[in-house]
Design an enzyme around this catalytic site. Structure first.
Site, PDB file in Angstrom:
ATOM      1  N   CYS A 166       0.809  -1.225   0.000  1.00  0.00           N
ATOM      2  CA  CYS A 166       0.000   0.000   0.000  1.00  0.00           C
ATOM      3  C   CYS A 166       0.842   1.275   0.000  1.00  0.00           C
ATOM      4  O   CYS A 166       0.304   2.377  -0.059  1.00  0.00           O
ATOM      5  CB  CYS A 166      -0.965   0.008   1.187  1.00  0.00           C
ATOM      6  SG  CYS A 166      -2.250  -1.251   1.023  1.00  0.00           S
ATOM      7  N   HIS A 226      -2.402   3.311  -5.553  1.00  0.00           N
ATOM      8  CA  HIS A 226      -3.359   2.311  -6.018  1.00  0.00           C
ATOM      9  C   HIS A 226      -4.773   2.842  -5.822  1.00  0.00           C
ATOM     10  O   HIS A 226      -4.981   3.838  -5.140  1.00  0.00           O
ATOM     11  CB  HIS A 226      -3.164   0.976  -5.291  1.00  0.00           C
ATOM     12  CG  HIS A 226      -3.373   1.049  -3.807  1.00  0.00           C
ATOM     13  ND1 HIS A 226      -2.456   1.592  -2.938  1.00  0.00           N
ATOM     14  CD2 HIS A 226      -4.418   0.654  -3.047  1.00  0.00           C
ATOM     15  CE1 HIS A 226      -2.917   1.520  -1.697  1.00  0.00           C
ATOM     16  NE2 HIS A 226      -4.116   0.955  -1.734  1.00  0.00           N
ATOM     17  N   HIS A 250      -9.216   2.068  -5.396  1.00  0.00           N
ATOM     18  CA  HIS A 250     -10.265   1.212  -4.839  1.00  0.00           C
ATOM     19  C   HIS A 250     -11.623   1.683  -5.339  1.00  0.00           C
ATOM     20  O   HIS A 250     -11.816   2.855  -5.645  1.00  0.00           O
ATOM     21  CB  HIS A 250     -10.315   1.325  -3.302  1.00  0.00           C
ATOM     22  CG  HIS A 250      -9.110   0.810  -2.604  1.00  0.00           C
ATOM     23  ND1 HIS A 250      -8.925  -0.517  -2.330  1.00  0.00           N
ATOM     24  CD2 HIS A 250      -8.025   1.460  -2.105  1.00  0.00           C
ATOM     25  CE1 HIS A 250      -7.782  -0.675  -1.679  1.00  0.00           C
ATOM     26  NE2 HIS A 250      -7.219   0.514  -1.534  1.00  0.00           N
ATOM     27  N   HIS A 255     -13.485   9.838  -6.909  1.00  0.00           N
ATOM     28  CA  HIS A 255     -12.502  10.059  -7.974  1.00  0.00           C
ATOM     29  C   HIS A 255     -11.439  11.076  -7.556  1.00  0.00           C
ATOM     30  O   HIS A 255     -11.093  11.986  -8.320  1.00  0.00           O
ATOM     31  CB  HIS A 255     -13.188  10.472  -9.282  1.00  0.00           C
ATOM     32  CG  HIS A 255     -13.860   9.324  -9.950  1.00  0.00           C
ATOM     33  ND1 HIS A 255     -15.105   8.873  -9.573  1.00  0.00           N
ATOM     34  CD2 HIS A 255     -13.447   8.507 -10.953  1.00  0.00           C
ATOM     35  CE1 HIS A 255     -15.441   7.838 -10.331  1.00  0.00           C
ATOM     36  NE2 HIS A 255     -14.449   7.584 -11.170  1.00  0.00           N
ATOM     37  N   GLU A 278     -12.965  -0.754   2.093  1.00  0.00           N
ATOM     38  CA  GLU A 278     -11.857  -0.562   1.170  1.00  0.00           C
ATOM     39  C   GLU A 278     -11.888  -1.623   0.066  1.00  0.00           C
ATOM     40  O   GLU A 278     -11.325  -1.433  -0.995  1.00  0.00           O
ATOM     41  CB  GLU A 278     -10.533  -0.609   1.929  1.00  0.00           C
ATOM     42  CG  GLU A 278      -9.389  -0.073   1.117  1.00  0.00           C
ATOM     43  CD  GLU A 278      -8.177   0.231   1.934  1.00  0.00           C
ATOM     44  OE1 GLU A 278      -8.085   1.367   2.445  1.00  0.00           O
ATOM     45  OE2 GLU A 278      -7.324  -0.655   2.059  1.00  0.00           O
TER      46      GLU A 278
END
Length: 148
Positions: free
Chosen positions: A28, A32, A34, A73, A136
């Site tokens: 992490c 990245h 989700h 976003h 998550e």
């Protein structure tokens, strides 16, 4: 209908976001994304707006609109470390040092739950928030529950 206990309603929101955990010893640490899911549970008494309704789901959606828009976003590292939240973060979150030695706040699921709670409590004083759950992934979430 009279009853014992607390009547609550929950609204679920879905959105996409990116983040990374600075100086984290794991995958992490890398940027990245989700598909996040947020559940907000509130309590109340029947009425006064309408008997049998704790909070109208449409009203709860409107209450959450700005909060969801702020994380949808987006890059959560920027959200959590925004100057407008600096004072709150300093008193409620533990900082981490990023790779440049700068103190920042990591957008973990746990920290984001607390951030959502803060946003709700400051923007909608009097709303009886009972639970916030930040998913998550489809199998992992962090949760805050109101104390007894």
């Amino acid at each position: 209908m009279k009853h014992d206990g607390t009547l609550t309603v929950t609204k679920i929101y879905e959105f996409a976001y990116a983040h990374r955990l600075p100086a984290y010893a794991g995958k992490c640490v890398n940027l990245h994304g989700h598909t996040g899911r947020l559940e907000v549970e509130v309590a109340g008494k029947d009425g006064p707006a309408y008997p049998g309704i704790v909070v109208d789901f449409h009203d709860l959606k409107a209450i959450m609109a700005d909060i969801v828009a702020e994380v949808d976003h987006t890059y959560l590292n920027d959200v959590l470390n925004a100057p407008c939240y600096a004072r709150w973060a300093q008193s409620h979150l533990d900082p981490v040092q990023d790779e440049n030695g700068q103190e920042v706040y990591a957008p973990t699921a746990e920290n984001m739950v607390l951030w959502v709670l803060h946003r709700l409590q400051t923007a909608h004083v009097g709303l009886d928030v009972r639970r916030i759950r930040w998913w998550e992934s489809g199998t992992s979430y962090a949760e805050w529950r109101a104390g007894a």
